[in-house]
Structure formats: structure tokens, C-alpha cells
Design a protein around this motif. Structure first.
Motif, PDB file in Angstrom:
ATOM      1  N   ILE A  39      36.663  84.877  60.463  1.00  0.00           N
ATOM      2  CA  ILE A  39      36.019  85.400  59.254  1.00  0.00           C
ATOM      3  C   ILE A  39      34.872  84.481  58.843  1.00  0.00           C
ATOM      4  N   LEU A  40      35.140  83.172  58.826  1.00  0.00           N
ATOM      5  CA  LEU A  40      34.103  82.217  58.434  1.00  0.00           C
ATOM      6  C   LEU A  40      32.939  82.244  59.421  1.00  0.00           C
ATOM      7  N   ALA A  41      33.256  82.315  60.715  1.00  0.00           N
ATOM      8  CA  ALA A  41      32.196  82.372  61.723  1.00  0.00           C
ATOM      9  C   ALA A  41      31.351  83.623  61.542  1.00  0.00           C
ATOM     10  N   TRP A  42      32.017  84.734  61.306  1.00  0.00           N
ATOM     11  CA  TRP A  42      31.295  85.994  61.172  1.00  0.00           C
ATOM     12  C   TRP A  42      30.427  86.002  59.913  1.00  0.00           C
ATOM     13  N   LEU A  43      30.968  85.484  58.811  1.00  0.00           N
ATOM     14  CA  LEU A  43      30.176  85.414  57.577  1.00  0.00           C
ATOM     15  C   LEU A  43      28.925  84.574  57.782  1.00  0.00           C
ATOM     16  N   ILE A 102      32.806  72.836  62.415  1.00  0.00           N
ATOM     17  CA  ILE A 102      32.026  71.934  61.560  1.00  0.00           C
ATOM     18  C   ILE A 102      30.535  72.105  61.841  1.00  0.00           C
ATOM     19  N   GLY A 103      30.182  72.226  63.113  1.00  0.00           N
ATOM     20  CA  GLY A 103      28.779  72.365  63.487  1.00  0.00           C
ATOM     21  C   GLY A 103      28.122  73.603  62.909  1.00  0.00           C
ATOM     22  N   TRP A 104      28.782  74.765  63.045  1.00  0.00           N
ATOM     23  CA  TRP A 104      28.138  75.981  62.537  1.00  0.00           C
ATOM     24  C   TRP A 104      28.081  75.987  61.017  1.00  0.00           C
ATOM     25  N   GLY A 105      29.059  75.345  60.354  1.00  0.00           N
ATOM     26  CA  GLY A 105      29.029  75.277  58.891  1.00  0.00           C
ATOM     27  C   GLY A 105      27.836  74.484  58.384  1.00  0.00           C
ATOM     28  N   VAL A 106      27.557  73.350  59.045  1.00  0.00           N
ATOM     29  CA  VAL A 106      26.423  72.516  58.646  1.00  0.00           C
ATOM     30  C   VAL A 106      25.104  73.268  58.858  1.00  0.00           C
ATOM     31  N   ILE A 107      24.952  73.931  60.004  1.00  0.00           N
ATOM     32  CA  ILE A 107      23.722  74.661  60.292  1.00  0.00           C
ATOM     33  C   ILE A 107      23.535  75.818  59.315  1.00  0.00           C
ATOM     34  N   CYS A 108      24.623  76.488  58.966  1.00  0.00           N
ATOM     35  CA  CYS A 108      24.523  77.575  57.988  1.00  0.00           C
ATOM     36  C   CYS A 108      23.929  77.073  56.679  1.00  0.00           C
ATOM     37  N   MET A 109      24.398  75.936  56.208  1.00  0.00           N
ATOM     38  CA  MET A 109      23.879  75.389  54.952  1.00  0.00           C
ATOM     39  C   MET A 109      22.407  74.995  55.070  1.00  0.00           C
ATOM     40  N   LEU A 110      22.015  74.472  56.231  1.00  0.00           N
ATOM     41  CA  LEU A 110      20.622  74.060  56.427  1.00  0.00           C
ATOM     42  C   LEU A 110      19.651  75.240  56.388  1.00  0.00           C
ATOM     43  N   GLN A 111      20.142  76.446  56.647  1.00  0.00           N
ATOM     44  CA  GLN A 111      19.278  77.623  56.593  1.00  0.00           C
ATOM     45  C   GLN A 111      18.707  77.862  55.196  1.00  0.00           C
ATOM     46  N   SER A 112      19.339  77.294  54.195  1.00  0.00           N
ATOM     47  CA  SER A 112      18.836  77.439  52.827  1.00  0.00           C
ATOM     48  C   SER A 112      17.506  76.721  52.630  1.00  0.00           C
ATOM     49  N   ALA A 129      24.169  78.047  69.178  1.00  0.00           N
ATOM     50  CA  ALA A 129      24.609  76.992  70.092  1.00  0.00           C
ATOM     51  C   ALA A 129      25.919  76.367  69.624  1.00  0.00           C
ATOM     52  N   PHE A 130      26.044  76.145  68.308  1.00  0.00           N
ATOM     53  CA  PHE A 130      27.277  75.545  67.791  1.00  0.00           C
ATOM     54  C   PHE A 130      28.437  76.528  67.822  1.00  0.00           C
ATOM     55  N   GLU A 131      28.167  77.801  67.500  1.00  0.00           N
ATOM     56  CA  GLU A 131      29.265  78.767  67.488  1.00  0.00           C
ATOM     57  C   GLU A 131      29.693  79.165  68.894  1.00  0.00           C
ATOM     58  N   ALA A 132      28.809  78.966  69.876  1.00  0.00           N
ATOM     59  CA  ALA A 132      29.115  79.330  71.260  1.00  0.00           C
ATOM     60  C   ALA A 132      30.434  78.699  71.689  1.00  0.00           C
ATOM     61  N   GLY A 133      31.271  79.477  72.286  1.00  0.00           N
ATOM     62  CA  GLY A 133      32.543  78.961  72.753  1.00  0.00           C
ATOM     63  C   GLY A 133      33.706  79.296  71.852  1.00  0.00           C
ATOM     64  N   PHE A 134      33.459  79.605  70.577  1.00  0.00           N
ATOM     65  CA  PHE A 134      34.598  79.894  69.701  1.00  0.00           C
ATOM     66  C   PHE A 134      35.286  81.191  70.098  1.00  0.00           C
ATOM     67  N   TYR A 135      34.528  82.275  70.152  1.00  0.00           N
ATOM     68  CA  TYR A 135      35.111  83.585  70.459  1.00  0.00           C
ATOM     69  C   TYR A 135      35.739  83.616  71.852  1.00  0.00           C
ATOM     70  N   PRO A 136      34.997  83.263  72.930  1.00  0.00           N
ATOM     71  CA  PRO A 136      35.641  83.264  74.248  1.00  0.00           C
ATOM     72  C   PRO A 136      36.718  82.195  74.363  1.00  0.00           C
ATOM     73  N   GLY A 137      36.558  81.114  73.607  1.00  0.00           N
ATOM     74  CA  GLY A 137      37.586  80.086  73.612  1.00  0.00           C
ATOM     75  C   GLY A 137      38.898  80.590  73.060  1.00  0.00           C
ATOM     76  N   ALA A 165      35.817  90.278  57.560  1.00  0.00           N
ATOM     77  CA  ALA A 165      34.666  89.524  57.069  1.00  0.00           C
ATOM     78  C   ALA A 165      33.616  90.461  56.503  1.00  0.00           C
ATOM     79  N   GLY A 166      33.459  91.632  57.153  1.00  0.00           N
ATOM     80  CA  GLY A 166      32.535  92.624  56.614  1.00  0.00           C
ATOM     81  C   GLY A 166      32.998  93.165  55.275  1.00  0.00           C
ATOM     82  N   VAL A 167      34.318  93.356  55.147  1.00  0.00           N
ATOM     83  CA  VAL A 167      34.875  93.830  53.879  1.00  0.00           C
ATOM     84  C   VAL A 167      34.627  92.810  52.778  1.00  0.00           C
ATOM     85  N   LEU A 168      34.882  91.543  53.080  1.00  0.00           N
ATOM     86  CA  LEU A 168      34.706  90.487  52.083  1.00  0.00           C
ATOM     87  C   LEU A 168      33.242  90.083  51.920  1.00  0.00           C
TER      88      LEU A 168
END
Length: 452
Positions: A39-43, A102-112, A129-137, A165-168
Motif C-alpha cells: 500500500i505504501l509503495a503504491w501510494l 526506506i529508499g523509496w520513502g526518502v525519494i518520495c519526500m524529495l519530490q516536494s 530504482a529504489f522500489e525495484a525488487g520489492f514486488y518481484p521480491g 491503496a487506490g481506495v485509501l
């Protein structure tokens, strides 16, 4: 001794009721937490679709800039996904998931902090690049715990988190962008990135302490429960027979490229809907972020129900081809209908939104069933790299489809022509499964019958 004779004592070693009880325990331990992470990754991945409603005007970005930025995420995804899954096999799931989250969370914030298209492109690439590997992992990780006859339901439950995640995400994004606008001199879309990135960083820390890499390492399972899981996986491996285990053979394996083609076609549709649903809803006539968020939430709720129900039904019937193809066909026809309605001068909002919802639900319902297919052909190291290879190459559709839609919208002022094309591509995914996979599975069954 035949394969069937080898399997029988393993199967009778644990009663079905005991096995069901053990896997309920496993599911309650693994799937809710993995679902929260997804959910967090998708958001953090798709909140750009809502930020777009304010961001483009604030930064004077064109639709094509948005489409390229939304899609370039998947280039980072493509380049780093296979190495990530190979690393997961070496260092374990919990360390890998901690690093990724942790990596994708930091990059998400930097987009601001984005002010130029170049900054936008770079951060979207890094997010991928940071999120890569989560889903197939996670797909690989679940194969360490579940035999094939239980995986579609587990996959469906996990993957339905993207629909949740889409609902929320819609209502949350609408609320943040409306209520936080102007706070500390920041726009609502900036607060959206900040407030949705923080939970991911915290969840990454929790993942290291909560997750268990393999069943034999699980302190929350007793000896008997570990035995049930081990025997279920051994029984499954015997039933599936000899499969490719050398990852170096993947690139010349036609079955792998067939699976890539199928998933690529499906993800063209899924990515288009993911990044353009807010725009579609706005074009239909709903303009406020809150209204758009709630309408998107309802559509994703239908997608969540479809993913769980279709995955569970596929497991019960032990059938994959039609459980993939039927919802994909429904999704393609509904997307074509949506395009037609948007092309008509007098657009009916109700029918357009209904077609959009069916397109989303049908497309999403096919995804968990698809992931039953790779393990029919691959095992061991080949499965680890193969799942990542299939997902990474296929996800290039996530780069091409949103960018194509942006170019179409820029050139014509409409998105209907792009929707027609994507609908045809999704229909091709169903055709490839019905024709290509049918022949392959039949060949495998024939070989097993001869061996028995």
C-alpha cells in the motif's frame, strides 16, 4: 518409482485440516504486513497522478512532461529489479525490504522540492530504482512459504493491497491537497509527497525486525508446523516435475519471453489506468480533488474485490488460463467502451465511470493469476531471476503507456485514441495466454503422464 507414487506418502503425512490451519497462521503473519508495505509503495508511486492536478499549473509542466515523468519511474525499475532479486537470495528478504522501503520513502519526500522537468525526471527514475525488487521480491518470497495450489490466493491477497491503496489514496490525496495548501508556504501537492513518504521510512525499519526470511527460521512456528510447510513444498516440487533452475538459460528460453509479452500487454492497460484515472474522472466532469479521490477509491475497491475473489477461485478450480484471460478480456472491452464514450459528444458520466471501473477491476483481477505461470516452468535460481526479469522487462510498459497517453493528449486534446490502442494491447494478452500457454501446459501434462 513414479512421481505420483513419490508424492502420495508426502501428501498423507499431514491431514488437509492441519495444513489449512498452518497456512492460515502463515497468512495472518505474512500477508497483512506485506500488504501494508505494498500500500505504501503504491501510494508513493501513483500519488503523482493526483499531484498532477495542481503540480502542472504550479510548475508550468505540459502533459507530455507529466507522462514522461510518470513513466520514467519504470526505467529505474527495469534496470535494478533483477540485481535486487539476486541480492535478496543472498542477504534475505528482511534486509532487502528494509533497504527498498526506506529508499523509496526518502525519494518520495524529495519530490516536494521539484521545480524543473529535469529534477522531476531524475527523482522519478530514482523512485523506480529504489522500489525495484520489492514486488518481484515478495512474489519470490511467498514461493518459499506456499505450494503452488495455495499461491494464487496468497498473491491475490497481497496484490489487492494496490487496489486498497487506490481506495485509501484518492480520499487521502484529496484531503491533503485541499486542507494542507498554504501551510508553511507549501502547496498541497508538496505536502502530499512529504506526508506519504514518512510512513514508508518508518515501515522499512519495522520490516527488519518483523520479517522472517525462511520457514525454518520462524520462531513463531513450532516443529510440526515447519514440517507441514516443508512437506507441502516438497510435494509441490515433485508434482511440477523437472523445471529450469539455471538462470543463465533464461534469455534463450521462449517460455520466458512469452510470459514477458503477456505481462507487458497487461501492464500497458494497468499503467494507463493507474496514472490517468484522475484525469479521466476530471474529463468526465468532476473537478475537485476530493470528489476525484472518492470516485477513484470506489473503482479501486472493485479492483481489490476482483483480485482476491479471482485468485481464490483460481486456486479452488486449479485453473489459470481462463482465470487470467476472462478478466483481461472484460478489462479490454470496458476500456474500449470508455474510449468510445469519451469520443461521443454528449458524454454520460455514469456510464463512463462504470466502464472505467470495469476496466480497472478486470485488469487488476488478472494480475495475481498471472504469477502462477512462471513457477510452472522455472525453479531455484532461475525462478528468482526469472520472476524479476519478467516483471522488470514487462514494466517497461509502465514507461511507454503513460508517456504515449501524454503525447496523445498533447497532440489531440483527447485521451480516447490512446485508450483504444491500450484496449487492443490488453486483448492481445488474453489471446497469448489462451493460445501460447495452453500448448505449453498441455505438453507439460503429457510429459508427466508418460513419466508416471
Amino acid at each position: 518409482m513414479s512421481a505420483t507414487e513419490q508424492i502420495a506418502p508426502l501428501y498423507t503425512a499431514s491431514a488437509a485440516g492441519t495444513e489449512d490451519s498452518v497456512y492460515r497462521k502463515v497468512s495472518w503473519r505474512l500477508l497483512p504486513f506485506l500488504g501494508v508495505l505494498w500500500i505504501l509503495a503504491w501510494l508513493d508511486r501513483v500519488n503523482i497522478g493526483f499531484a498532477k492536478l495542481q503540480m502542472l499549473d504550479a510548475l508550468r509542466f505540459s502533459e507530455a512532461v507529466y507522462g514522461l515523468g510518470a513513466g520514467i519511474f519504470f526505467l529505474g525499475y527495469f534496470l535494478f529489479e533483477v540485481p535486487s532479486n539476486m541480492l535478496l537470495q543472498k542477504i534475505g528478504a528482511k534486509k532487502t525490504v528494509m533497504r527498498i522501503t526506506i529508499g523509496w520513502g526518502v525519494i518520495c519526500m524529495l519530490q516536494s522540492l521539484v521545480t524543473t522537468p529535469t529534477q522531476f525526471y531524475v527523482l522519478r527514475f530514482l523512485l523506480g530504482a529504489f522500489e525495484a525488487g520489492f514486488y518481484p521480491g515478495v512474489i519470490l518470497y511467498l514461493t518459499y512459504w506456499y505450494p503452488s495450489e495455495r499461491r494464487a490466493r496468497a498473491f491475490g491477497t497481497f496484490m489487492s493491497a494496490s487496489a486498497i491503496a487506490g481506495v485509501l489514496g484518492g480520499p487521502i490525496a484529496g484531503w491533503i491537497m485541499t486542507s494542507m495548501a498554504g501551510v508553511n508556504g507549501m502547496h498541497g501537492w508538496q505536502w502530499l509527497f512529504v506526508l506519504e513518504g514518512i510512513p514508508s521510512v518508518l515501515a522499512g525499519v519495522v520490516a527488519f525486525f518483523y520479517m522472517t526470511d525462511r520457514p525454518e527460521q520462524a520462531r513463531w512456528l513450532n516443529t510440526e508446523e515447519k514440517r507441514v510447510i516443508r512437506e507441502g513444498l516438497e510435494r509441490d516440487n515433485l508434482a511440477l516435475g523437472e523445471r529450469g533452475t539455471d538462470w543463465r538459460t533464461l534469455f534463450r528460453n521462449p517460455k520466458v519471453w512469452l510470459l514477458i509479452a503477456i505481462f507487458f500487454c497487461l501492464l500497458c492497460a494497468n499503467s494507463t489506468l493507474t496514472f490517468w484515472i484522475p484525469t479521466i474522472i476530471k474529463d468526465v466532469g468532476f473537478t475537485t480533488p476530493v470528489a476525484i479521490g472518492w470516485i477513484a477509491a470506489l473503482a479501486y475497491l472493485c479492483g481489490a474485490v476482483g483480485m482476491i475473489a479471482n485468485g481464490a477461485h483460481s486456486d479452488r478450480r486449479k485453473e489459470v488460463r481462463w482465470h487470467f484471460s476472462a478478466p483481461a478480456i472484460c478489462g479490454a472491452l470496458a476500456m474500449g467502451t470508455l474510449a468510445l464514450l469519451m469520443d461521443i459528444g454528449s458524454l454520460s458520466p455514469v456510464f463512463a465511470l462504470l466502464a472505467m471501473t470495469v476496466a480497472l477491476a478486470g485488469t487488476m483481477s488478472a494480475i495475481p493469476v498471472f504469477w502462477q505461470l512462471p513457477n510452472r516452468f522455472l525453479a531455484g535460481g532461475a525462478a528468482a531471476v526469472g520472476v524479476a526479469l519478467i516483471n522488470s522487462v514487462s514494466n517497461l510498459a509502465g514507461f511507454g503507456a503513460p508517456y504515449l497517453m501524454g503525447l496523445v493528449k498533447n497532440a489531440t486534446g483527447r485521451i480516447a485514441p490512446g485508450l483504444y490502442l491500450v484496449a487492443a494491447i490488453e486483448l492481445l494478452a488474453a489471446i497469448l495466454v489462451l493460445i501460447g500457454i495452453a500448448a505449453t501446459v498441455h505438453t507439460m501434462k503429457s510429459r508427466k503422464t508418460q513419466e508416471a
